[in-house]
Write a protein that holds these residues in place. Structure first.
Motif, PDB file in Angstrom:
ATOM      1  N   MET A   1       4.221   7.785  -9.622  1.00  0.00           N
ATOM      2  CA  MET A   1       5.240   8.498 -10.380  1.00  0.00           C
ATOM      3  C   MET A   1       6.301   7.522 -10.885  1.00  0.00           C
ATOM      4  SD  MET A   1       4.823  11.900 -10.294  1.00  0.00           S
ATOM      5  CE  MET A   1       6.409  12.734 -10.231  1.00  0.00           C
ATOM      6  N   ALA A   2       6.708   7.718 -12.109  1.00  0.00           N
ATOM      7  CA  ALA A   2       7.762   6.865 -12.633  1.00  0.00           C
ATOM      8  C   ALA A   2       9.108   7.411 -12.203  1.00  0.00           C
ATOM      9  CB  ALA A   2       7.699   6.832 -14.151  1.00  0.00           C
ATOM     10  N   ASP A   3      10.067   6.515 -12.079  1.00  0.00           N
ATOM     11  CA  ASP A   3      11.444   6.960 -11.889  1.00  0.00           C
ATOM     12  C   ASP A   3      11.968   7.256 -13.295  1.00  0.00           C
ATOM     13  OD1 ASP A   3      13.898   7.506 -10.962  1.00  0.00           O
ATOM     14  OD2 ASP A   3      14.297   5.578 -10.038  1.00  0.00           O
ATOM     15  N   MET A  30      15.660   9.221 -22.870  1.00  0.00           N
ATOM     16  CA  MET A  30      15.086   9.684 -21.599  1.00  0.00           C
ATOM     17  C   MET A  30      15.419   8.742 -20.438  1.00  0.00           C
ATOM     18  SD  MET A  30      11.111  10.636 -21.022  1.00  0.00           S
ATOM     19  CE  MET A  30      10.507  11.302 -19.478  1.00  0.00           C
TER      20      MET A  30
ATOM     21  N   ILE B  54       5.406  13.360 -21.486  1.00  0.00           N
ATOM     22  CA  ILE B  54       5.652  12.568 -20.272  1.00  0.00           C
ATOM     23  C   ILE B  54       6.274  13.436 -19.175  1.00  0.00           C
ATOM     24  CG2 ILE B  54       7.022  10.661 -19.321  1.00  0.00           C
ATOM     25  CD1 ILE B  54       6.780   9.309 -22.121  1.00  0.00           C
ATOM     26  N   ARG B  55       7.277  14.215 -19.556  1.00  0.00           N
ATOM     27  CA  ARG B  55       8.056  14.976 -18.564  1.00  0.00           C
ATOM     28  C   ARG B  55       7.289  16.192 -18.045  1.00  0.00           C
ATOM     29  NH1 ARG B  55      12.563  15.942 -21.593  1.00  0.00           N
ATOM     30  NH2 ARG B  55      13.602  14.045 -20.967  1.00  0.00           N
ATOM     31  N   ASP B  59       4.122  15.127 -15.694  1.00  0.00           N
ATOM     32  CA  ASP B  59       5.065  15.095 -14.562  1.00  0.00           C
ATOM     33  C   ASP B  59       5.628  13.694 -14.336  1.00  0.00           C
ATOM     34  OD1 ASP B  59       4.909  17.798 -14.036  1.00  0.00           O
ATOM     35  OD2 ASP B  59       3.145  17.533 -12.745  1.00  0.00           O
ATOM     36  N   ARG B  60       5.922  13.001 -15.392  1.00  0.00           N
ATOM     37  CA  ARG B  60       6.535  11.667 -15.395  1.00  0.00           C
ATOM     38  C   ARG B  60       5.620  10.567 -14.880  1.00  0.00           C
ATOM     39  NH1 ARG B  60      12.243  11.848 -16.253  1.00  0.00           N
ATOM     40  NH2 ARG B  60      13.025  13.972 -16.252  1.00  0.00           N
ATOM     41  N   ALA B  61       4.356  10.836 -14.716  1.00  0.00           N
ATOM     42  CA  ALA B  61       3.434   9.737 -14.386  1.00  0.00           C
ATOM     43  C   ALA B  61       3.463   8.752 -15.552  1.00  0.00           C
ATOM     44  CB  ALA B  61       2.028  10.284 -14.176  1.00  0.00           C
ATOM     45  N   ALA B  62       3.530   7.469 -15.239  1.00  0.00           N
ATOM     46  CA  ALA B  62       3.784   6.472 -16.293  1.00  0.00           C
ATOM     47  C   ALA B  62       2.530   5.791 -16.821  1.00  0.00           C
ATOM     48  CB  ALA B  62       4.752   5.416 -15.763  1.00  0.00           C
TER      49      ALA B  62
END
Lengths: 117, 163
Positions: A1-3, A30, B54-55, B59-62
């Motif tokens: 997961m990204a911060d 963002m 992305i959000r 779920d914000r995985a990059a």
């Protein structure tokens, strides 16, 4: 997961008169919005009479930046703090107009004008 | 004629890349003859769409894939000489969680509250906006923006593909 991911946004705060001028420098997007939100919360915690957000150093803002400022405006109303925006560049003003929030905020040209408003 | 996009970009779902995409799109739209303020608005709409993927989608995985495709549109053609382009068609695809297109709506602007503005901005800026589920997985967002004064007709062909 990204911060929040890396951001180039820097935020400076400076006390002036009965208020505080918060000056973000960089894109409020963002990744930058959480940095601005954190500083707004810190300053609002001290309950100044007036908070001026000087957007002169912000070339770009997305909806997360607008949401951050809406959140700050609501908190300011609750604590009876005056919150004003100034120095808005055309590109940033455009998103407030698209979101029809340009009439919701008090927007003035300069920080000096904001301190007198 | 080659029906493939004139610009095709695959990026990881990392917010790190959003500013680069904005700058690329602004520069391309400027060269295609869009007014300066419109270039910024198109970049904003795409930025909002990518942020939503992305959000909410990832779920914000990059490290997940997002594809951005651009076609120029013009008189009778889906892909024309950029110098004669009447507008652009942008397609964003992902492999994120699928949602019913009808449920993707901007919020009521009468309510002053943080959040939920991204979809409203996309609809406000672009001439046509269409969300759909991709055949295998993920979502596809197709957006058309015409230059002011260009023909009002909207291209019927909205399907896109990625590799």
């Amino acid at each position: 997961m990204a911060d929040h991911g890396p951001t180039t946004l820097a935020v400076r705060s400076e006390g002036r008169g009965d208020g505080v001028i918060i000056s973000p420098q960089g894109d409020v997007d963002m990744t930058g919005s959480p940095v601005l939100r954190q500083e707004l919360k810190r300053v609002q915690g001290n309950r100044p009479a007036r908070i001026v957000v000087d957007l002169g150093g912000v070339p770009y803002m997305d909806s997360s930046g607008v949401a951050t400022l809406v959140e700050a405006l609501q908190a300011a109303k609750r604590s009876q703090t005056k919150l004003l925006l100034c120095g808005m560049q055309d590109k940033v003003r455009s998103i407030f107009e698209i979101a029809r929030l340009d009439a919701v905020f008090t927007i003035v040209a300069t920080a000096d004008a904001a301190m007198k408003a | 004629m080659n029906d493939g996009p004139q610009l095709r970009l695959r990026l990881a779902s990392n917010p790190l890349y959003l500013s680069g995409v904005r700058e690329l799109l602004s520069a391309v739209c400027r060269r295609l003859g869009f007014a300066e303020d419109v270039c910024g608005q198109i970049a904003l709409a795409v930025d909002e769409a990518l942020c939503n993927v992305i959000r909410h989608g990832y779920d914000r995985a990059a490290d997940r894939p997002i594809w951005l495709n651009l076609w120029t549109i013009g008189a009778g053609d889906e892909s024309v000489d950029p110098a004669a382009a009447e507008g652009i068609r942008l397609v964003i695809e992902d492999e994120a969680r699928q949602v019913e297109p009808g449920k993707i709506k901007g919020r009521n602007l009468e309510e002053i509250k943080p959040g939920g503005l991204g979809v409203h901005i996309i609809h406000e800026v672009m001439d046509t906006v269409q969300y759909e589920k991709r055949e295998q997985n993920g979502m596809r967002l197709t957006m058309v923006k015409r230059r002011p004064g260009a023909r009002a007709a909207v291209p019927a062909k909205l399907e896109a593909s990625h590799g």
